[in-house]
Write a protein that holds these residues in place. Structure first.
Motif, PDB file in Angstrom:
ATOM      1  N   SER A 210       0.813  -1.215   0.000  1.00 20.45           N
ATOM      2  CA  SER A 210       0.000   0.000   0.000  1.00 20.45           C
ATOM      3  C   SER A 210       0.853   1.275   0.000  1.00 20.45           C
ATOM      4  O   SER A 210       0.403   2.327  -0.446  1.00 20.45           O
ATOM      5  CB  SER A 210      -0.921   0.013   1.222  1.00 20.45           C
ATOM      6  N   LYS A 211       2.100   1.173   0.466  1.00 15.25           N
ATOM      7  CA  LYS A 211       2.979   2.344   0.507  1.00 15.25           C
ATOM      8  C   LYS A 211       3.521   2.709  -0.881  1.00 15.25           C
ATOM      9  O   LYS A 211       4.051   3.809  -1.088  1.00 15.25           O
ATOM     10  CB  LYS A 211       4.153   2.068   1.448  1.00 15.25           C
ATOM     11  N   LEU A 212       3.402   1.781  -1.841  1.00 21.01           N
ATOM     12  CA  LEU A 212       3.927   2.036  -3.178  1.00 21.01           C
ATOM     13  C   LEU A 212       3.023   2.977  -3.957  1.00 21.01           C
ATOM     14  O   LEU A 212       1.809   2.893  -3.884  1.00 21.01           O
ATOM     15  CB  LEU A 212       4.057   0.716  -3.950  1.00 21.01           C
ATOM     16  N   LYS A 213       3.655   3.894  -4.706  1.00 19.61           N
ATOM     17  CA  LYS A 213       2.892   4.793  -5.558  1.00 19.61           C
ATOM     18  C   LYS A 213       2.414   4.054  -6.807  1.00 19.61           C
ATOM     19  O   LYS A 213       3.082   3.158  -7.310  1.00 19.61           O
ATOM     20  CB  LYS A 213       3.753   5.998  -5.945  1.00 19.61           C
ATOM     21  N   ARG A 214       1.253   4.472  -7.274  1.00 15.30           N
ATOM     22  CA  ARG A 214       0.605   3.805  -8.401  1.00 15.30           C
ATOM     23  C   ARG A 214       1.524   3.663  -9.604  1.00 15.30           C
ATOM     24  O   ARG A 214       1.648   2.603 -10.204  1.00 15.30           O
ATOM     25  CB  ARG A 214      -0.648   4.588  -8.779  1.00 15.30           C
ATOM     26  N   GLY A 215       2.170   4.732 -10.000  1.00 15.71           N
ATOM     27  CA  GLY A 215       3.034   4.726 -11.173  1.00 15.71           C
ATOM     28  C   GLY A 215       2.256   4.875 -12.469  1.00 15.71           C
ATOM     29  O   GLY A 215       1.053   4.639 -12.526  1.00 15.71           O
ATOM     30  N   LYS A 216       2.963   5.269 -13.537  1.00 18.59           N
ATOM     31  CA  LYS A 216       2.343   5.384 -14.848  1.00 18.59           C
ATOM     32  C   LYS A 216       2.261   4.003 -15.499  1.00 18.59           C
ATOM     33  O   LYS A 216       3.102   3.144 -15.262  1.00 18.59           O
ATOM     34  CB  LYS A 216       3.168   6.321 -15.748  1.00 18.59           C
ATOM     35  N   LYS A 217       1.253   3.826 -16.337  1.00 15.87           N
ATOM     36  CA  LYS A 217       1.115   2.554 -17.039  1.00 15.87           C
ATOM     37  C   LYS A 217       2.259   2.382 -18.034  1.00 15.87           C
ATOM     38  O   LYS A 217       2.585   3.297 -18.793  1.00 15.87           O
ATOM     39  CB  LYS A 217      -0.228   2.487 -17.773  1.00 15.87           C
ATOM     40  N   ASN A 218       2.873   1.207 -17.997  1.00 14.36           N
ATOM     41  CA  ASN A 218       3.938   0.915 -18.947  1.00 14.36           C
ATOM     42  C   ASN A 218       3.377   0.875 -20.363  1.00 14.36           C
ATOM     43  O   ASN A 218       2.300   0.325 -20.589  1.00 14.36           O
ATOM     44  CB  ASN A 218       4.591  -0.438 -18.627  1.00 14.36           C
ATOM     45  N   LYS A 219       4.109   1.442 -21.304  1.00 14.69           N
ATOM     46  CA  LYS A 219       3.679   1.438 -22.699  1.00 14.69           C
ATOM     47  C   LYS A 219       4.693   0.672 -23.543  1.00 14.69           C
ATOM     48  O   LYS A 219       5.880   1.003 -23.547  1.00 14.69           O
ATOM     49  CB  LYS A 219       3.533   2.869 -23.219  1.00 14.69           C
ATOM     50  N   VAL A 220       4.196  -0.347 -24.234  1.00 16.40           N
ATOM     51  CA  VAL A 220       5.069  -1.112 -25.112  1.00 16.40           C
ATOM     52  C   VAL A 220       5.473  -0.224 -26.290  1.00 16.40           C
ATOM     53  O   VAL A 220       4.694   0.601 -26.765  1.00 16.40           O
ATOM     54  CB  VAL A 220       4.360  -2.398 -25.603  1.00 16.40           C
ATOM     55  N   LEU A 221       6.713  -0.373 -26.743  1.00 14.95           N
ATOM     56  CA  LEU A 221       7.195   0.409 -27.875  1.00 14.95           C
ATOM     57  C   LEU A 221       6.554  -0.120 -29.161  1.00 14.95           C
ATOM     58  O   LEU A 221       6.547  -1.324 -29.414  1.00 14.95           O
ATOM     59  CB  LEU A 221       8.723   0.332 -27.950  1.00 14.95           C
ATOM     60  N   THR A 222       6.019   0.758 -29.959  1.00 12.21           N
ATOM     61  CA  THR A 222       5.259   0.377 -31.147  1.00 12.21           C
ATOM     62  C   THR A 222       6.118  -0.397 -32.136  1.00 12.21           C
ATOM     63  O   THR A 222       7.268  -0.036 -32.411  1.00 12.21           O
ATOM     64  CB  THR A 222       4.680   1.624 -31.838  1.00 12.21           C
ATOM     65  N   THR A 223       5.545  -1.477 -32.675  1.00  7.32           N
ATOM     66  CA  THR A 223       6.245  -2.324 -33.635  1.00  7.32           C
ATOM     67  C   THR A 223       5.774  -2.023 -35.053  1.00  7.32           C
ATOM     68  O   THR A 223       4.564  -2.024 -35.325  1.00  7.32           O
ATOM     69  CB  THR A 223       5.998  -3.813 -33.330  1.00  7.32           C
ATOM     70  N   TYR A 224       6.729  -1.777 -35.940  1.00  7.55           N
ATOM     71  CA  TYR A 224       6.398  -1.661 -37.368  1.00  7.55           C
ATOM     72  C   TYR A 224       6.285  -3.083 -37.902  1.00  7.55           C
ATOM     73  O   TYR A 224       7.259  -3.840 -37.915  1.00  7.55           O
ATOM     74  CB  TYR A 224       7.482  -0.896 -38.122  1.00  7.55           C
ATOM     75  N   ASP A 225       5.075  -3.467 -38.315  1.00  8.98           N
ATOM     76  CA  ASP A 225       4.775  -4.871 -38.591  1.00  8.98           C
ATOM     77  C   ASP A 225       4.336  -5.074 -40.040  1.00  8.98           C
ATOM     78  O   ASP A 225       3.327  -5.705 -40.309  1.00  8.98           O
ATOM     79  CB  ASP A 225       3.683  -5.348 -37.616  1.00  8.98           C
ATOM     80  N   LYS A 226       5.124  -4.537 -40.981  1.00 13.84           N
ATOM     81  CA  LYS A 226       4.782  -4.660 -42.395  1.00 13.84           C
ATOM     82  C   LYS A 226       6.025  -5.024 -43.207  1.00 13.84           C
ATOM     83  O   LYS A 226       7.153  -4.819 -42.766  1.00 13.84           O
ATOM     84  CB  LYS A 226       4.174  -3.355 -42.911  1.00 13.84           C
ATOM     85  N   GLN A 227       5.790  -5.541 -44.390  1.00 13.03           N
ATOM     86  CA  GLN A 227       6.887  -5.857 -45.297  1.00 13.03           C
ATOM     87  C   GLN A 227       6.367  -5.821 -46.728  1.00 13.03           C
ATOM     88  O   GLN A 227       5.163  -5.848 -46.973  1.00 13.03           O
ATOM     89  CB  GLN A 227       7.473  -7.237 -44.993  1.00 13.03           C
ATOM     90  N   LYS A 228       7.298  -5.781 -47.689  1.00  9.67           N
ATOM     91  CA  LYS A 228       6.960  -5.843 -49.105  1.00  9.67           C
ATOM     92  C   LYS A 228       7.559  -7.127 -49.674  1.00  9.67           C
ATOM     93  O   LYS A 228       8.763  -7.309 -49.670  1.00  9.67           O
ATOM     94  CB  LYS A 228       7.512  -4.629 -49.844  1.00  9.67           C
TER      95      LYS A 228
END
Length: 413
Positions: A210-228
């Motif tokens: 309970s003494k811990l601060k909430r903290g910001k939500k972790n954000k995953v680094l965006t993945t470029y998920d395309k190819q030609k």
């Protein structure tokens, strides 16, 4: 059947209980939503290195005391880092729940990262890297990720870069843990025989976190998920059997088509009734090993179709697999084939819930991605609703060159 009760503390920490009265043990798992997908290049490997270092001493115990205290209650314990999360857990007899909880919370809350231990553990982690670099499966997988995603977090390994591990300092560990190991990004699972101790366990957890601060939500680094076009990766090594991987970009973890992908994977390579098994083993006698499986993370995923085959039979095998994929794009899967695939997955899922690992894996896949936990009947209903037409439509947009990566491990031809 998975039963559970979930509580959310004021600072955002989630606590999930799953009571299994017929068991004599209890497992306590603390999971943090951070892994290699959250790391910039200079910090690649930090999540994994931090996981190692959390066992090297706390403000209450040195590393040998941690080992001894687990041993005193006959506990098995470990930790694991993935691309999306890190887990710490211990399992012991139900009568030792209080001592087990004390140790696990101590590791999560009070790790001190002694400098001398950091220097020692660097070598341990580098030796772990060396071990995996001699493992064909790991070499294939790491090269596949690199070919799929390139120089971005999704394309790097969980273990990280040796040069990073050699230069990580105590301040880096402290800062990383402070940023990512927060109540808003962590949850605790208590799985096993609770023996009416749920309220006491919850009270101890509240008192400690309970003494811990909430903290910001972790954000995953965006993945470029395309190819030609199709991508190729050839790994040359003289071995008597070549490994062929036909890989297609699929959806992320929060994907409404996940049951369709699972059924398609099962039809292609999910055991003796699969197409690969029948075509390559029963009809042609070409292969002992063939499989199809899915991997997915917070914002990306893929299906791997894998075959091990004699070096001289490689081209014949590739032709058979590619013709199978063309057929799946052109013709409806039979009602019988789909029905049997559903039966296999539904039955396996019901029978798998036997161990702590089964229960924790089931709950984790929802809690990590902050999805509502589904009961088995709901999952089975969704799976059973998939039609042959839906699978045909999926294959038409899935088995295309712009999603296809081919990986080969074997001698030069």
């Amino acid at each position: 059947m998975v039963n559970y009760r979930k509580f959310k503390l004021k600072n955002g920490m989630e606590v999930v209980f799953s009571d299994i009265p017929h068991r004599e043990d209890i497992g306590i798992h603390i999971v943090c939503r951070v892994g290699s997908n959250y790391e910039i290049k200079e910090l690649n490997g930090m999540s994994h290195f931090l996981e190692h270092m959390c066992f090297k001493g706390t403000s209450n115990r040195n590393k040998l005391k941690i080992i001894e205290d687990f041993a005193k209650i006959g506990a098995t314990y470990n930790a694991a880092t993935s691309d999306d999360y890190t887990t710490y857990y211990g399992i012991s007899h139900k009568r030792y729940w209080k001592k087990l909880l004390n140790i696990i919370l101590d590791i999560y809350l009070n790790s001190t990262f002694p400098k001398e231990e950091i220097d020692l553990e660097r070598n341990v982690v580098i030796e772990e890297m060396n071990m995996y670099n001699n493992d064909e499966e790991h070499v294939l997988h790491s090269n596949l990720l690199e070919k799929l995603y390139g120089d971005q977090p999704a394309g790097r390994t969980i273990l990280g870069l040796k040069r990073n591990v050699r230069r990580f300092k105590r301040d880096d560990l402290v800062e990383f843990k402070k940023k990512y190991y927060t109540p808003n990004n962590s949850f605790i699972m208590i799985i096993g025989n609770l023996e009416n101790n749920m309220n006491d366990i919850l009270s101890i957890i509240k008192e400690n976190v309970s003494k811990l601060k909430r903290g910001k939500k972790n954000k995953v680094l965006t993945t470029y998920d395309k190819q030609k076009g199709i991508r190729f990766r050839f790994l040359h090594q003289y071995i008597p059997q070549s490994t062929l991987q036909f890989v297609f970009r699929a959806g992320k973890a929060e994907n409404e088509s996940i049951f369709k992908y699972e059924l398609l994977s099962t039809i292609i390579g999910g055991g003796p009734n699969s197409r690969l098994y029948k075509l390559l083993r029963e009809e042609k006698g070409l292969s002992y090993h063939s499989s199809a499986h899915l991997e997915y993370s917070a914002d990306h995923g893929f299906m791997t179709i894998e075959v091990g085959v004699d070096n001289e039979k490689m081209l014949e095998t590739i032709t058979i697999v590619m013709n199978m994929l063309k057929d799946l794009k052109k013709n409806l899967i039979s009602d019988k084939e789909l029905k049997l695939a559903k039966k296999l997955l539904n039955t396996q899922e019901e029978l798998l819930l036997e161990t702590h690992e089964d229960y924790s894996n089931y709950l984790e896949k929802y809690l990590v991605y902050q999805k509502k936990i589904e009961k088995l009947p709901a999952r089975i209903k969704k799976r059973n609703s998939v039609t042959t037409r839906q699978l045909l439509n999926l294959t038409k947009r899935f088995f295309v060159n712009s999603k296809f990566v081919f990986v080969y491990l074997g001698p030069k031809t």
